[in-house]
Enzyme design. Structure first.
Site, mmCIF file in Angstrom:
data_model
loop_
_atom_site.group_PDB
_atom_site.id
_atom_site.type_symbol
_atom_site.label_atom_id
_atom_site.label_comp_id
_atom_site.label_asym_id
_atom_site.label_seq_id
_atom_site.Cartn_x
_atom_site.Cartn_y
_atom_site.Cartn_z
ATOM 1 N N CYS A 1 0.873 -1.175 0.000
ATOM 2 C CA CYS A 1 0.000 0.000 0.000
ATOM 3 C C CYS A 1 0.909 1.224 0.000
ATOM 4 O O CYS A 1 2.129 1.091 -0.085
ATOM 5 C CB CYS A 1 -0.995 -0.004 1.158
ATOM 6 N N HIS B 1 14.792 -12.724 12.371
ATOM 7 C CA HIS B 1 14.448 -12.595 13.789
ATOM 8 C C HIS B 1 12.969 -12.796 14.088
ATOM 9 O O HIS B 1 12.619 -13.151 15.218
ATOM 10 C CB HIS B 1 14.862 -11.226 14.316
#
Length: 144
Positions: free
Chosen positions: A66, A99
């Site tokens: 977006c 992570h």
């Protein structure tokens, strides 16, 4: 390679069309959940379609776009099996995978060039989840 879902709002439509070419060149299959033009559209309508496909196990990966990348990430992250990482450079994309075990890459169409987007996508695709100390943290993300 796992199947991808793609989605965008009107602000991300043009970049999504370029992302399709990138994935095709890499031999990656994808399903496009819309939008299908630059006509004004609401990002949650398309984000939830992608999120539902990931929640159901139909797809495992996604790229969502977006204008800022924020709204579509927020909508996607309401889904319990989605970990969408808003990424505006290669390092952030790699850290989202390494992570956080991100399975959706969110791109801010108004803030990255096509060349930058390609590099971000490649970083996302080429980075594995490190597990280890990150495993317990990722397991704490869902509320249900």
């Amino acid at each position: 390679m796992k199947r991808f879902g793609l989605c965008s709002d009107h602000a991300g439509f043009a970049l999504k069309e370029e992302v399709k070419k990138i994935l095709t060149d890499l031999g990656i299959e994808y399903q496009d959940f819309g939008t299908y033009s630059e006509e004004r559209a609401d990002y949650p309508d398309f984000a939830h379609k992608l999120g539902e496909a990931i929640d159901s196990g139909e797809l495992e990966w996604g790229i969502a776009i977006c204008g800022s990348g924020n709204g579509i990430s927020m909508a996607l992250n309401k889904h319990p099996h989605v970990r969408a990482a808003l990424s505006w450079n290669e390092e952030i994309a790699a850290l989202g995978r390494a992570h956080n075990n991100a399975n959706v890459l969110s791109l801010p169409a108004r803030f990255v060039s096509l060349d930058e987007a390609k590099k971000i996508i490649m970083a996302f695709l080429s980075t594995d989840f490190e597990g280890g100390r990150h495993e317990a943290r990722v397991a704490k993300i869902p509320l249900c």
